[in-house]
Design an enzyme around this catalytic site. Structure first.
Site, PDB file in Angstrom:
ATOM      1  N   ARG A   1       0.737  -1.155  -0.173  1.00 16.41           N
ATOM      2  CA  ARG A   1      -0.041   0.029  -0.167  1.00 16.41           C
ATOM      3  C   ARG A   1       0.780   1.231   0.069  1.00 16.41           C
ATOM      4  NH1 ARG A   1      -5.517  -1.403   3.203  1.00 16.41           N
ATOM      5  NH2 ARG A   1      -5.433  -3.603   3.312  1.00 16.41           N
TER       6      ARG A   1
ATOM      7  N   GLU B   1     -11.430  -7.378  -6.071  1.00 18.61           N
ATOM      8  CA  GLU B   1     -10.855  -8.547  -7.042  1.00 18.61           C
ATOM      9  C   GLU B   1     -11.835  -8.889  -8.311  1.00 18.61           C
ATOM     10  OE1 GLU B   1     -10.808  -8.662  -3.514  1.00 18.61           O
ATOM     11  OE2 GLU B   1      -8.950  -8.527  -3.400  1.00 18.61           O
TER      12      GLU B   1
HETATM   13  C1  DMJ Z   1      -5.756  -5.253  -1.030  1.00 21.07           C
HETATM   14  O1  DMJ Z   1      -5.179  -5.064   0.101  1.00 21.07           O
HETATM   15  C2  DMJ Z   1      -5.032  -6.206  -1.835  1.00 21.07           C
HETATM   16  O2  DMJ Z   1      -5.759  -6.203  -3.191  1.00 21.07           O
HETATM   17  C3  DMJ Z   1      -4.478  -7.454  -1.406  1.00 21.07           C
HETATM   18  O3  DMJ Z   1      -4.015  -8.131  -2.467  1.00 21.07           O
HETATM   19  C4  DMJ Z   1      -5.633  -8.308  -0.931  1.00 21.07           C
HETATM   20  N1  DMJ Z   1      -6.564  -7.529  -0.005  1.00 21.07           N
HETATM   21  C5  DMJ Z   1      -6.866  -6.290  -0.317  1.00 21.07           C
HETATM   22  C6  DMJ Z   1      -8.164  -6.110  -0.980  1.00 21.07           C
HETATM   23  O4  DMJ Z   1      -9.159  -6.927  -0.986  1.00 21.07           O
END
Ligand code: DMJ
Length: 713
Positions: free
Chosen positions: A276, A594
């Site tokens: 992030r 996703e």
């Molecule tokens: C995000 O922080 C990223 O996409 C990670 O790979 C999975 N979890 C969250 C979103 O669902």
């Protein structure tokens, strides 16, 4: 004070656990008492996973307050500190921006010390934070407040504060203004709606929680995850704003980032902070150089203090995060103390790290290495892949925990949901990032996808949807027909791998196109449909965190013939609905990206308009059911299978960083971020592809394997 509590776990736990355990227990008991007890252990683990992956307030995470964890916390206080240097450097180069120039300079890094890459010798002269420690964060005050709250709670002083049911009356007239059928869709207009949703979300955050790491849009409050904040929302959202050309908001964010210091005595998740924060900063650096006309920065004067701000912050943060890799095996520890430059093992699972978390750092550290010429970033990230691969797992499917101490796996649980997912994602993306020069990662991806087909794919009954199940007891154990929403990154990633980012039509003209690519595209289409079904099945049109499926005993093999219905009949009694089940404790929707991520890839790659239309339908469901009424932004939901839904009072940072970005890209024209030129990290931060040049290479080779992928000893 040393708060070993990266994301408010201990601070929040007493009250939220009391409240949530009570209210959830009541609901679950009446709704599904038997089911709840059978799944109790698995659920509490999943809850921990969700917390890790989303950083929502831990409403259903009883294990966070357990005595073992507290004991570990105390023990951690005695851990020796491994200080690292590498903070000071100075700067001579102007910020010429485009990657090509940077790469040239990096290539000659060690030949001539006067031609250092970008940030290298720039002073780190950020003013120390002026913020005082808020009174409520002091231990004694906190203790008394908790006691008081507990008593008040005990005597029933609180109602359900966060779990607020809202009216489902749409906020926007355009959501209800007549039917759209028969009209030609105006995608530019639809894209503008996404920008509106973004600005509404951002402006609410700016108004009520500016500078805080978490935003609760209903109670209109912010919350920090580190004493002075980490920029969790601001940094994560930055590149979305650049892409949307929101200049004044980018300017405000940038000004805040200039005062941000990661020099804080705070444990953070190695993975989450990398994907992030580091990913966000690197992507902002890339986009602001690659597209200087988007959200142009007047204050980023070449030669003046503050230029390359994003890269400077990224480098400083990476110097801290890279200490996680200082384990005996090279596999990173789950956490890092930012201020102490110290990696720390996980609190639970015997100190093991999540496999996905240790193997989803590579895109970020490798790009940083390329930008800065600091080879050790590259080497440390790459080493992990070698250690993981040297375990010689069967058919490329890895258990979801790995020990940092010796690089061996813990347990046998195999899944493409939480803790497993992005291991697979980063295999193919590492191959693409370095312009398809590192064949080892393609080989690993191919092997894993074969393994997925062989061990995890099956079809549902009666309608024959394709699913990716789990093997909680390893490949010899039974297949569990459970799919986390997280698994829905797979259709898009499979399509990306099959075409390398070209459109399917272009890829088919390449001499390299094979029947396997054809079959992979078919699998991507089928899984995409299943993921969309998860949305269609729910009352709000927004998917649950976890969906279960009805499958045959024994499960049908991947080779079984199957033909799911092409459409999802809206009739509540429709046959296809029998294939899906959502347990009462899994009905929450955390604004996850996703499925729209995969829709974006599928639209770009196949050009099939239905993926865009599905995305628009999904976007409208978010607008209809997650908007906070008085311009407060948008909230995740505690129950998305109810209209009106039950709100969670949390706006996830990935709502801004990922979900809305993917909607925006899905409705944009295809030349914005062409898929064959970039890779998008797992937090939706776009990074460029590049050649490795002289400085970097794949520093390892796979050991010889048998046909099951097992190492020949
Ligand atoms: C995000 O922080 C990223 O996409 C990670 O790979 C999975 N979890 C969250 C979103 O669902």
């Amino acid at each position: 004070m040393n708060v070993r509590d990266p994301f408010g776990i201990h601070r929040k736990s007493a009250l939220s656990i009391l409240k949530t355990t009570a209210s959830r227990a009541a609901i679950d008991l009446t709704e599904r008492a038997v089911e709840a007890s059978i799944h109790a252990i698995e659920k509490s683990k999943q809850a921990v996973d969700e917390f890790d992956m989303s950083f929502s307030v831990p409403k259903n995470v009883p294990s966070f307050g357990n005595p073992q964890r507290m004991m570990e916390d105390r023990a951690w206080g005695n851990t020796a500190v491994t200080a690292r240097g590498g903070k000071g450097s100075s700067h001579t180069n102007k910020n010429s921006g485009i990657l090509g120039e940077v790469q040239e300079r990096v290539g000659s890094l060690f030949d001539d010390k006067n031609t250092l890459p970008m940030y290298k010798d720039k002073p780190y002269a950020y003013p120390p934070s002026q913020r005082a420690r808020p009174i409520w964060r002091r231990k004694r005050v906190l203790g008394s407040v908790l006691l008081l709250f507990s008593l008040l709670y005990y005597f029933g002083a609180f109602g359900r504060h966060h779990d607020t049911a809202v009216s489902s009356t749409p906020i926007w007239s355009w959501l209800t203004s007549g039917s759209e059928s028969g009209k030609i869709a105006d995608w530019t207009k639809r894209r503008d709606r996404v920008v509106e949703a973004f600005t509404l979300s951002w402006d609410a955050y700016e108004r009520y929680a500016w500078g805080y790491d978490a935003f609760h849009p209903i109670s209109k409050k912010g919350e920090q995850m580190a004493p002075q904040g980490m920029g969790w929302i601001i940094v994560d959202a930055l590149d979305t704003m650049i892409l949307m050309n929101l200049t004044s908001r980018v300017s405000h964010a940038r000004q805040w980032i200039s005062t941000l210091s990661y020099d804080q005595d705070q444990d953070v998740s190695t993975f989450e902070t990398t994907i992030r924060m580091l990913g966000g900063l690197l992507s902002a650096h890339y986009l602001s150089n690659e597209f200087p006309e988007l959200a142009p920065l007047a204050e980023d004067d070449p030669g003046a203090p503050g230029e390359d701000l994003y890269l400077e912050k990224a480098k400083d943060l990476a110097d801290r995060l890279v200490t996680a890799f200082d384990s005996p095996s090279g596999v990173p520890y789950a956490s890092v103390n930012l201020g102490k430059y110290e990696g720390l093992p996980a609190h639970d699972e015997g100190g093991a790290s999540s496999t996905a978390e240790t193997t989803t750092l590579q895109l970020e550290f490798k790009y940083l290495a390329k930008l800065t010429g600091e080879k050790y970033f590259w080497d440390k990230a790459e080493k992990v892949m070698e250690v993981v691969d040297n375990n010689g797992v069967e058919d490329g499917l890895v258990p979801i925990y790995i020990y940092a101490n010796d690089g061996t796996f813990r347990g046998h649980n195999i899944r493409l949901g939480s803790r497993g997912d992005s291991y697979y994602e980063y295999l193919i993306k590492q191959y693409l990032q370095t312009n398809k020069q590192e064949l080892v990662y393609l080989e690993m991806w191919d092997e894993s996808l074969r393994g997925v087909r062989k061990h995890l794919i099956t079809y549902t009954e009666p309608s024959e949807f394709t699913i990716i199940g789990e093997r909680p007891d390893g490949l010899k154990g039974p297949l569990s027909p459970k799919m986390d929403h997280l698994v829905c990154f797979m259709p898009g990633t499979i399509a990306l791998a099959a075409t390398g980012g070209l459109t399917e039509a272009e890829a088919k003209k390449q001499p390299t196109w094979t029947n396997k690519n054809e079959a992979d595209m078919q699998l991507a289409r089928e899984l995409m449909q299943t993921c969309w079904g998860m949305y269609k099945w729910m009352a709000t049109g927004l998917a649950a965190e976890i969906t279960y499926f009805n499958i045959a005993t024994p499960p049908l093999p991947e080779s079984a013939p199957h033909k799911p219905p092409a459409e999802f009949n809206e009739d509540p009694e429709a046959r296809w609905r029998k294939d899906f089940t959502v347990h009462s404790m899994d009905t929450h929707n955390l604004q996850r990206p996703e499925t729209v991520e995969s829709l974006f890839y599928m639209w770009r790659i196949t050009g099939d308009i239905k993926y865009r239309e599905w995305g628009w339908e999904m976007f409208k469901s978010f607008m209809n059911h997650t908007a906070v009424q008085d311009g407060g932004g948008f909230s995740s939901l505690s129950n998305a299978n109810k209209v009106p839904p039950v709100m969670r009072d949390n706006m996830e940072s990935f709502w801004l960083a990922e979900t809305l970005k993917y909607f925006y890209l899905l409705f944009s024209s295809d030349d914005l971020l062409p898929l064959d030129k970039i890779v998008i990290n797992t937090e939706a931060h776009p990074l460029p592809r590049f050649d490795m040049g002289q400085l970097f290479s794949t520093g390892w080779k796979r050991k010889p394997r048998d046909s099951d992928g097992k190492i020949i000893r």
